[in-house]
Scaffold this active site. Sequence first.
Site, PDB file in Angstrom:
ATOM      1  CE  LYS A  13      33.230  37.750  35.116  1.00 17.09           C
ATOM      2  NZ  LYS A  13      34.493  37.150  35.613  1.00 17.09           N
ATOM      3  NE  ARG A 127      41.997  41.921  36.228  1.00 17.68           N
ATOM      4  CZ  ARG A 127      40.887  41.244  36.487  1.00 17.68           C
ATOM      5  NH1 ARG A 127      39.987  41.057  35.534  1.00 17.68           N
ATOM      6  NH2 ARG A 127      40.651  40.765  37.698  1.00 17.68           N
ATOM      7  NE  ARG A 160      40.043  44.668  39.363  1.00 15.71           N
ATOM      8  CZ  ARG A 160      39.093  43.797  39.021  1.00 15.71           C
ATOM      9  NH1 ARG A 160      38.753  43.663  37.753  1.00 15.71           N
ATOM     10  NH2 ARG A 160      38.492  43.066  39.924  1.00 15.71           N
ATOM     11  NE  ARG A 171      38.637  39.441  42.707  1.00 17.48           N
ATOM     12  CZ  ARG A 171      39.603  39.879  41.888  1.00 17.48           C
ATOM     13  NH1 ARG A 171      40.806  40.136  42.354  1.00 17.48           N
ATOM     14  NH2 ARG A 171      39.350  40.051  40.622  1.00 17.48           N
TER      15      ARG A 171
HETATM   16  P1  ADP Z   1      37.326  39.036  33.961  1.00 17.65           P
HETATM   17  O1  ADP Z   1      36.568  40.250  33.465  1.00 17.65           O
HETATM   18  O2  ADP Z   1      36.581  37.762  33.734  1.00 17.65           O
HETATM   19  O3  ADP Z   1      37.799  39.162  35.378  1.00 17.65           O
HETATM   20  P2  ADP Z   1      39.410  39.976  32.136  1.00 17.65           P
HETATM   21  O4  ADP Z   1      38.710  40.133  30.831  1.00 17.65           O
HETATM   22  O5  ADP Z   1      39.717  41.235  32.894  1.00 17.65           O
HETATM   23  O6  ADP Z   1      38.643  38.910  33.080  1.00 17.65           O
HETATM   24  O7  ADP Z   1      40.761  39.176  31.851  1.00 17.65           O
HETATM   25  C1  ADP Z   1      41.728  38.956  32.898  1.00 17.65           C
HETATM   26  C2  ADP Z   1      43.133  39.159  32.332  1.00 17.65           C
HETATM   27  O8  ADP Z   1      43.427  38.128  31.397  1.00 17.65           O
HETATM   28  C3  ADP Z   1      43.314  40.481  31.596  1.00 17.65           C
HETATM   29  O9  ADP Z   1      44.619  40.972  31.848  1.00 17.65           O
HETATM   30  C4  ADP Z   1      43.161  40.103  30.109  1.00 17.65           C
HETATM   31  O10 ADP Z   1      43.932  40.941  29.264  1.00 17.65           O
HETATM   32  C5  ADP Z   1      43.670  38.660  30.092  1.00 17.65           C
HETATM   33  N1  ADP Z   1      42.904  37.809  29.168  1.00 17.65           N
HETATM   34  C6  ADP Z   1      41.579  37.826  28.920  1.00 17.65           C
HETATM   35  N2  ADP Z   1      41.224  36.865  28.045  1.00 17.65           N
HETATM   36  C7  ADP Z   1      42.367  36.207  27.760  1.00 17.65           C
HETATM   37  C8  ADP Z   1      42.672  35.066  26.910  1.00 17.65           C
HETATM   38  N3  ADP Z   1      41.713  34.437  26.208  1.00 17.65           N
HETATM   39  N4  ADP Z   1      43.964  34.656  26.851  1.00 17.65           N
HETATM   40  C9  ADP Z   1      44.933  35.287  27.574  1.00 17.65           C
HETATM   41  N5  ADP Z   1      44.707  36.346  28.374  1.00 17.65           N
HETATM   42  C10 ADP Z   1      43.453  36.795  28.469  1.00 17.65           C
HETATM   43  P1  AMP Z   2      35.057  42.330  39.081  1.00 22.10           P
HETATM   44  O1  AMP Z   2      35.467  43.640  38.479  1.00 22.10           O
HETATM   45  O2  AMP Z   2      33.886  41.725  38.382  1.00 22.10           O
HETATM   46  O3  AMP Z   2      36.218  41.383  39.231  1.00 22.10           O
HETATM   47  O4  AMP Z   2      34.536  42.673  40.566  1.00 22.10           O
HETATM   48  C1  AMP Z   2      35.396  43.229  41.525  1.00 22.10           C
HETATM   49  C2  AMP Z   2      34.689  43.244  42.885  1.00 22.10           C
HETATM   50  O5  AMP Z   2      33.525  44.076  42.821  1.00 22.10           O
HETATM   51  C3  AMP Z   2      34.178  41.887  43.390  1.00 22.10           C
HETATM   52  O6  AMP Z   2      35.181  41.121  44.041  1.00 22.10           O
HETATM   53  C4  AMP Z   2      33.057  42.329  44.349  1.00 22.10           C
HETATM   54  O7  AMP Z   2      33.586  42.794  45.565  1.00 22.10           O
HETATM   55  C5  AMP Z   2      32.463  43.531  43.596  1.00 22.10           C
HETATM   56  N1  AMP Z   2      31.370  43.124  42.688  1.00 22.10           N
HETATM   57  C6  AMP Z   2      31.369  43.176  41.325  1.00 22.10           C
HETATM   58  N2  AMP Z   2      30.211  42.713  40.826  1.00 22.10           N
HETATM   59  C7  AMP Z   2      29.464  42.330  41.894  1.00 22.10           C
HETATM   60  C8  AMP Z   2      28.183  41.747  42.052  1.00 22.10           C
HETATM   61  N3  AMP Z   2      27.410  41.435  40.996  1.00 22.10           N
HETATM   62  N4  AMP Z   2      27.750  41.509  43.316  1.00 22.10           N
HETATM   63  C9  AMP Z   2      28.483  41.804  44.385  1.00 22.10           C
HETATM   64  N5  AMP Z   2      29.709  42.343  44.324  1.00 22.10           N
HETATM   65  C10 AMP Z   2      30.206  42.605  43.085  1.00 22.10           C
END
Ligand code: ADP
Ligand code: AMP
Length: 219
Positions: A13, A127, A160, A171
């Site tokens: 995302k 990541r 993270r 999660r």
């Molecule tokens: P989200 O925001 O949904 O948690 P991220 O965008 O942070 O996911 O992506 C999670 C990890 O996977 C990051 O390290 C990113 O660089 C990697 N990643 C994202 N999209 C892809 C993809 N299409 N193929 C391979 N790796 C990806």
């Molecule tokens: P993310 O960066 O989206 O992976 O979110 C990391 C953490 O932030 C999650 O596991 C939740 O603890 C908190 N968080 C992010 N977005 C939300 C949301 N919309 N509602 C509640 N908690 C959230």
Amino acid sequence: MNIVLLGPPGAGKGTQAEKLSARYGWPQIATGDILRAALSEGTGLGLEAKKYMDVGELVPDEVVEGLVEERLGRDDAREGFILDGFPRNAHQAAALDGYLSARGLSIDLVVNIVVETEVLVRRIAGRRACRQCGANYHVDFNPPAEEGLCGQCGGELYQREDDNEETVGNRLDVYLGHTEPLIEYYRPCGCLVSVDGSKSPDEVFEAITGAVEKVLVRE
Ligand code: ADP
Ligand code: AMP
């Protein structure tokens, strides 16, 4: 255009929101990023949120909904926005609808990014993010040119705290129990599109921009 990116943790995302924002100029509104920024500034909100984030639980709805409403009210979101990580449950989705409909607005596109669990776990484990500019990397799939250093600003890359095995399991459970049902919540709007998130970032982006362009043509 008002977009919601739905998908489990690690689906891509943030990666796609950043690309969409660069292409179309709509701001990326990532609740996780907002909460982590509050935490690194040491605000009361950040410290409160940390209790939930550390164990992979959702931060209370009223906290997150307040943050999003404040952010949506800023000038740069007037032409559109990309929500990344919000809404995460039915309460947040209803709050968002209420906020938008009170202003004569609605969600134009919901993109459900589909990725199987095994791939999610590998993505989350590898990541890395830049402490300085927030740029996103992956040790295998998108490595920096120089290990541990951001290619964009030279900042230090970090993992993270919640990207550890135990928290990830929780999660994913929270996603299945609370967030995945939003797919059915949004289905009746006719604005829901699912994309295969297991492909390369550019291929996923192509699928998403295809959906965006279809909506733009209709508008
Ligand atoms: P989200 O925001 O949904 O948690 P991220 O965008 O942070 O996911 O992506 C999670 C990890 O996977 C990051 O390290 C990113 O660089 C990697 N990643 C994202 N999209 C892809 C993809 N299409 N193929 C391979 N790796 C990806
Ligand atoms: P993310 O960066 O989206 O992976 O979110 C990391 C953490 O932030 C999650 O596991 C939740 O603890 C908190 N968080 C992010 N977005 C939300 C949301 N919309 N509602 C509640 N908690 C959230």
